[in-house]
Write a protein that holds these residues in place. Structure first.
Motif, PDB file in Angstrom:
ATOM      1  N   VAL A 111       0.809  -1.167   0.084  1.00  0.00           N
ATOM      2  CA  VAL A 111       0.193  -0.052   0.047  1.00  0.00           C
ATOM      3  C   VAL A 111       0.919   1.276  -0.048  1.00  0.00           C
ATOM      4  O   VAL A 111       0.204   2.431  -0.053  1.00  0.00           O
ATOM      5  CB  VAL A 111      -1.084   0.046   1.121  1.00  0.00           C
ATOM      6  N   LYS A 112       2.126   1.115   0.056  1.00  0.00           N
ATOM      7  CA  LYS A 112       2.903   2.404  -0.007  1.00  0.00           C
ATOM      8  C   LYS A 112       2.679   3.184  -1.085  1.00  0.00           C
ATOM      9  O   LYS A 112       2.699   2.422  -2.140  1.00  0.00           O
ATOM     10  CB  LYS A 112       4.500   1.843   0.215  1.00  0.00           C
ATOM     11  N   GLY A 113       2.718   4.284  -1.024  1.00  0.00           N
ATOM     12  CA  GLY A 113       2.480   5.224  -2.176  1.00  0.00           C
ATOM     13  C   GLY A 113       1.078   5.279  -2.572  1.00  0.00           C
ATOM     14  O   GLY A 113       0.808   6.299  -3.544  1.00  0.00           O
ATOM     15  N   ARG A 114      -0.021   4.555  -1.989  1.00  0.00           N
ATOM     16  CA  ARG A 114      -1.494   4.683  -2.297  1.00  0.00           C
ATOM     17  C   ARG A 114      -2.249   5.046  -1.135  1.00  0.00           C
ATOM     18  O   ARG A 114      -3.221   5.777  -1.338  1.00  0.00           O
ATOM     19  CB  ARG A 114      -1.709   3.359  -2.789  1.00  0.00           C
ATOM     20  N   PHE A 115      -1.745   4.746   0.002  1.00  0.00           N
ATOM     21  CA  PHE A 115      -2.521   4.606   1.310  1.00  0.00           C
ATOM     22  C   PHE A 115      -1.578   5.750   2.152  1.00  0.00           C
ATOM     23  O   PHE A 115      -0.636   5.865   2.193  1.00  0.00           O
ATOM     24  CB  PHE A 115      -2.777   3.420   1.966  1.00  0.00           C
ATOM     25  N   THR A 116      -2.441   6.660   2.852  1.00  0.00           N
ATOM     26  CA  THR A 116      -2.143   7.452   3.742  1.00  0.00           C
ATOM     27  C   THR A 116      -2.873   7.404   5.185  1.00  0.00           C
ATOM     28  O   THR A 116      -4.008   7.582   5.227  1.00  0.00           O
ATOM     29  CB  THR A 116      -2.093   8.870   3.379  1.00  0.00           C
TER      30      THR A 116
ATOM     31  N   LEU B 235      -7.605   6.840   7.215  1.00  0.00           N
ATOM     32  CA  LEU B 235      -6.996   5.958   6.121  1.00  0.00           C
ATOM     33  C   LEU B 235      -7.591   6.402   4.746  1.00  0.00           C
ATOM     34  O   LEU B 235      -8.463   5.975   4.400  1.00  0.00           O
ATOM     35  CB  LEU B 235      -7.042   4.507   6.381  1.00  0.00           C
ATOM     36  N   GLN B 236      -6.636   7.439   4.040  1.00  0.00           N
ATOM     37  CA  GLN B 236      -7.048   7.652   2.733  1.00  0.00           C
ATOM     38  C   GLN B 236      -6.313   6.758   1.703  1.00  0.00           C
ATOM     39  O   GLN B 236      -5.267   6.271   1.746  1.00  0.00           O
ATOM     40  CB  GLN B 236      -6.497   8.983   2.319  1.00  0.00           C
ATOM     41  N   MET B 237      -7.086   5.847   0.952  1.00  0.00           N
ATOM     42  CA  MET B 237      -6.843   4.864  -0.001  1.00  0.00           C
ATOM     43  C   MET B 237      -6.819   5.274  -1.479  1.00  0.00           C
ATOM     44  O   MET B 237      -8.430   5.834  -1.835  1.00  0.00           O
ATOM     45  CB  MET B 237      -7.756   3.750   0.333  1.00  0.00           C
ATOM     46  N   ASN B 238      -6.067   5.662  -2.247  1.00  0.00           N
ATOM     47  CA  ASN B 238      -6.236   5.929  -3.593  1.00  0.00           C
ATOM     48  C   ASN B 238      -5.668   4.667  -4.420  1.00  0.00           C
ATOM     49  O   ASN B 238      -5.048   3.795  -4.058  1.00  0.00           O
ATOM     50  CB  ASN B 238      -5.196   6.868  -4.021  1.00  0.00           C
ATOM     51  N   SER B 239      -6.024   4.747  -5.739  1.00  0.00           N
ATOM     52  CA  SER B 239      -5.469   3.881  -6.540  1.00  0.00           C
ATOM     53  C   SER B 239      -5.939   2.522  -6.200  1.00  0.00           C
ATOM     54  O   SER B 239      -5.066   1.534  -6.176  1.00  0.00           O
ATOM     55  CB  SER B 239      -3.972   3.872  -6.647  1.00  0.00           C
ATOM     56  N   LEU B 240      -7.203   2.169  -5.745  1.00  0.00           N
ATOM     57  CA  LEU B 240      -7.534   0.983  -5.002  1.00  0.00           C
ATOM     58  C   LEU B 240      -7.458  -0.280  -6.003  1.00  0.00           C
ATOM     59  O   LEU B 240      -7.571   0.032  -7.382  1.00  0.00           O
ATOM     60  CB  LEU B 240      -8.873   1.013  -4.461  1.00  0.00           C
ATOM     61  N   LYS B 241      -6.946  -1.412  -5.658  1.00  0.00           N
ATOM     62  CA  LYS B 241      -7.030  -2.516  -6.406  1.00  0.00           C
ATOM     63  C   LYS B 241      -7.949  -3.615  -5.729  1.00  0.00           C
ATOM     64  O   LYS B 241      -8.328  -3.791  -4.674  1.00  0.00           O
ATOM     65  CB  LYS B 241      -5.674  -2.876  -6.444  1.00  0.00           C
ATOM     66  N   PRO B 242      -8.311  -4.411  -6.506  1.00  0.00           N
ATOM     67  CA  PRO B 242      -9.304  -5.481  -6.110  1.00  0.00           C
ATOM     68  C   PRO B 242      -8.732  -6.378  -5.017  1.00  0.00           C
ATOM     69  O   PRO B 242      -9.299  -6.961  -4.151  1.00  0.00           O
ATOM     70  CB  PRO B 242      -9.629  -6.515  -7.315  1.00  0.00           C
ATOM     71  N   GLU B 243      -7.370  -6.533  -4.931  1.00  0.00           N
ATOM     72  CA  GLU B 243      -6.622  -7.023  -3.861  1.00  0.00           C
ATOM     73  C   GLU B 243      -6.717  -6.401  -2.619  1.00  0.00           C
ATOM     74  O   GLU B 243      -6.205  -7.005  -1.563  1.00  0.00           O
ATOM     75  CB  GLU B 243      -5.383  -7.518  -4.250  1.00  0.00           C
TER      76      GLU B 243
END
Length: 116
Positions: free
Chosen positions: A63-68, A80-88
């Motif tokens: 999640v590094k670089g995608r979550f803050t 928890l800000q979650m960007n560029s989410l993936k199915p996984e």
């Protein structure tokens, strides 16, 4: 009563964003660490991100670089800000507070589902 309440989960398409909130019933300003964990079906619960009272942060590699992770001590809330989410990333996300005594408490969890 010591309580954590998560919110902000939902269904989102891959590439989308969500922001999770964890509201505490107690003051978090002196809590050594607040963290987000997640648990997918048939998997063990895993640490996603942690923020320490001094402001330091650690993230799970995927999640590094995608979550803050961030905290607002005035509101007794962790985000928890979650960007560029993936199915996984699909899982139930849990908030955790670890106290000075070493004990911890959990929220009830919020479901995040990412469709492909």
């Amino acid at each position: 009563q010591v309580q954590l309440v998560e919110s902000g989960g939902g269904l989102v398409q891959a590439g989308g964003s969500l922001r999770l909130s964890c509201a505490a019933s107690f003051s978090i300003s002196s809590i050594p660490s607040m963290a987000w964990y997640r648990q997918a079906p048939r998997n063990q619960r895993e640490l996603v991100a942690v923020i320490f009272s001094g402001g330091g942060r650690n993230y799970e590699d995927s999640v590094k670089g995608r979550f803050t992770i961030s905290r607002d001590n005035a509101k007794n809330t962790v985000y928890l800000q979650m960007n560029s989410l993936k199915p996984e990333d699909t899982a139930v996300y849990y908030c955790n507070a670890r106290f000075l005594s070493g004990s911890s408490t959990w929220g009830q969890g919020t479901q995040v589902t990412v469709s492909s």
